[in-house]
Design a protein around this motif. Structure first.
Motif, short mmCIF file in Angstrom:
data_model
loop_
_atom_site.label_atom_id
_atom_site.label_comp_id
_atom_site.label_asym_id
_atom_site.label_seq_id
_atom_site.Cartn_x
_atom_site.Cartn_y
_atom_site.Cartn_z
N GLY A 54 27.16 110.11 -37.71
CA GLY A 54 26.36 111.17 -37.11
C GLY A 54 25.16 110.61 -36.38
O GLY A 54 24.81 111.06 -35.28
N VAL A 55 24.51 109.61 -37.00
CA VAL A 55 23.38 108.95 -36.34
C VAL A 55 23.86 108.27 -35.05
O VAL A 55 23.23 108.38 -33.99
CB VAL A 55 22.73 107.92 -37.27
CG1 VAL A 55 21.70 107.08 -36.52
CG2 VAL A 55 22.09 108.62 -38.45
N ARG A 56 24.97 107.60 -35.15
CA ARG A 56 25.48 106.86 -34.00
C ARG A 56 25.72 107.78 -32.81
O ARG A 56 25.28 107.52 -31.69
CB ARG A 56 26.79 106.16 -34.39
CG ARG A 56 27.35 105.24 -33.31
CD ARG A 56 28.74 104.76 -33.67
NE ARG A 56 28.80 104.29 -35.04
CZ ARG A 56 28.41 103.09 -35.45
NH1 ARG A 56 27.90 102.25 -34.58
NH2 ARG A 56 28.53 102.75 -36.70
N PRO B 258 30.55 115.15 -41.86
CA PRO B 258 30.73 113.81 -41.28
C PRO B 258 30.67 113.85 -39.75
O PRO B 258 31.28 114.72 -39.13
CB PRO B 258 32.11 113.39 -41.79
CG PRO B 258 32.27 114.13 -43.08
CD PRO B 258 31.61 115.46 -42.86
N GLN B 259 29.95 112.94 -39.17
CA GLN B 259 29.77 112.75 -37.74
C GLN B 259 28.90 113.84 -37.08
O GLN B 259 28.61 113.76 -35.90
CB GLN B 259 31.12 112.69 -36.99
CG GLN B 259 32.07 111.61 -37.48
CD GLN B 259 33.27 111.46 -36.59
OE1 GLN B 259 33.15 111.25 -35.38
NE2 GLN B 259 34.46 111.60 -37.17
N GLN B 260 28.49 114.82 -37.82
CA GLN B 260 27.68 115.91 -37.26
C GLN B 260 26.22 115.48 -37.14
O GLN B 260 25.73 114.67 -37.94
CB GLN B 260 27.78 117.15 -38.14
CG GLN B 260 27.07 118.38 -37.61
CD GLN B 260 27.17 119.55 -38.58
OE1 GLN B 260 27.50 119.38 -39.76
NE2 GLN B 260 26.89 120.73 -38.09
N LEU C 57 16.23 113.17 -35.02
CA LEU C 57 17.68 113.19 -35.17
C LEU C 57 18.02 113.41 -36.64
O LEU C 57 17.65 112.61 -37.50
CB LEU C 57 18.27 111.87 -34.67
CG LEU C 57 19.76 111.65 -34.88
CD1 LEU C 57 20.59 112.72 -34.18
CD2 LEU C 57 20.17 110.26 -34.38
N HIS C 58 18.72 114.51 -36.93
CA HIS C 58 19.20 114.82 -38.28
C HIS C 58 20.69 114.50 -38.36
O HIS C 58 21.46 114.90 -37.47
CB HIS C 58 18.99 116.30 -38.62
CG HIS C 58 17.55 116.72 -38.65
ND1 HIS C 58 16.84 116.87 -39.83
CD2 HIS C 58 16.68 117.02 -37.65
CE1 HIS C 58 15.61 117.26 -39.56
NE2 HIS C 58 15.49 117.35 -38.24
N ALA C 59 21.11 113.83 -39.42
CA ALA C 59 22.53 113.54 -39.62
C ALA C 59 22.76 113.25 -41.09
O ALA C 59 21.84 112.91 -41.84
CB ALA C 59 22.97 112.36 -38.77
N GLY C 60 24.02 113.38 -41.50
CA GLY C 60 24.36 113.15 -42.89
C GLY C 60 25.04 111.83 -43.15
O GLY C 60 25.21 111.43 -44.30
N SER D 140 22.92 120.67 -31.20
CA SER D 140 23.67 120.59 -32.45
C SER D 140 25.12 120.28 -32.09
O SER D 140 25.74 121.01 -31.32
CB SER D 140 23.58 121.90 -33.24
OG SER D 140 22.25 122.13 -33.67
N ASP D 141 25.63 119.20 -32.65
CA ASP D 141 26.96 118.74 -32.23
C ASP D 141 27.72 118.20 -33.42
O ASP D 141 27.14 117.69 -34.39
CB ASP D 141 26.79 117.65 -31.17
CG ASP D 141 28.10 117.32 -30.45
OD1 ASP D 141 29.05 118.12 -30.54
OD2 ASP D 141 28.14 116.26 -29.80
#
Length: 276
Positions: A37-39, A16-18, A30-33, A62-63
């Protein structure tokens, strides 16, 4: 430069949020789950565009959060009460800093129904205004939580005849080594104190939506003095904040891909805007 584009990809392996943000001369991927994470990835992208222009240098970031809930508390009782435009501006700035939780510390500057004597003349935030702010917070990924001091620092209430009977004392008392005088806190052995607190929290809770619960203190909390904070307010808000709409139904999170798409749309004004 005009063809430089942003592509968003869903990846269920992310926490989450990664997110992972990859930039080159052709655009950004942009990769996110999840939507958050997108935001936050778009917020980072907006920072890079403001710093470097378009296109920014090639890089990969990567964050992810070390702390899932990153909060700020704004005192709206001990100083001037912010106007709605100022509160909106603060929320936008918090979102740019990836702060995702906000509390407005309140003593007597919320327009509680049935308690007009406590907030009259203090330019209180109204329930409609808090609902409007809650809606704005949601579009920025910020959770607005109710915050009402429920034990001490209630002198502005307890000095009034309607609430004087709830005070622990109206005489002289000691705060550590400092002498004090007059009402300050609710009487923890009076059941009416808990009834009073429950009434305030219920009104406040309704303004921050279904996902928010005002934390109900227990009778044991009152008896041991486990709640409190802040000082007696002296603020007055500048005029101009008008009535506002009620918050609509909460956003469904069942379709994660739809959530990500919506987050990308809602975040564009925060992550990619520049101050004019």
């Amino acid at each position: 430069v005009g063809a430089w584009a942003v592509e968003i990809r869903h990846d269920g392996a992310f926490e989450p949020q990664q997110y992972r943000l990859r930039l080159d001369g052709f655009g950004a991927v942009l990769h996110a789950g999840d939507a958050d994470g997108v935001r936050w990835g778009l917020v980072t992208l907006g920072q890079l565009l403001r710093q470097y222009g378009r296109p920014p240098p090639a890089m990969e970031i990567s964050d992810g959060p070390a702390v899932a809930v990153r909060g700020a508390m704004l005192d709206v009782s001990r100083d001037r009460v912010p106007t709605m435009p100022e509160l909106f501006r603060m929320v936008d700035e918090l979102a740019r800093l990836k702060i995702n939780h906000l509390q407005l510390y309140t003593e007597h500057t919320f327009a509680y129904a049935g308690h007009e004597a406590a907030w009259k003349g203090w330019s209180p935030l109204t329930p409609a205004e808090i609902r409007r702010l809650d809606k704005h917070c949601r579009t920025r990924g910020v959770e607005l939580a109710a915050n009402q001091n429920c034990f001490g620092h209630l002198a502005s209430w307890l000095r009034l005849p309607e609430y004087a009977h709830l005070a622990e004392t109206h005489g002289d008392w000691m705060f550590d080594v400092w002498p004090r005088s007059g009402p300050f806190s609710l009487c923890p052995t009076d059941p009416a104190s808990l009834e009073f607190v429950d009434g305030l929290l219920e009104q406040h809770r309704r303004c921050t939506g279904d996902r928010q619960r005002a934390e109900r203190i227990t009778w044991q909390d009152l008896q041991r003095g486990a709640v409190g904070g802040g000082n007696v307010g002296h603020g007055e808000r500048a005029p101009g904040a008008g009535p506002c709409d009620r918050r609509g139904p909460g956003r469904s999170t069942e379709d994660e891909k739809r959530s990500i798409k919506n987050a990308a749309i809602r975040t564009e004004g925060v992550g990619l805007e520049t101050k004019g």
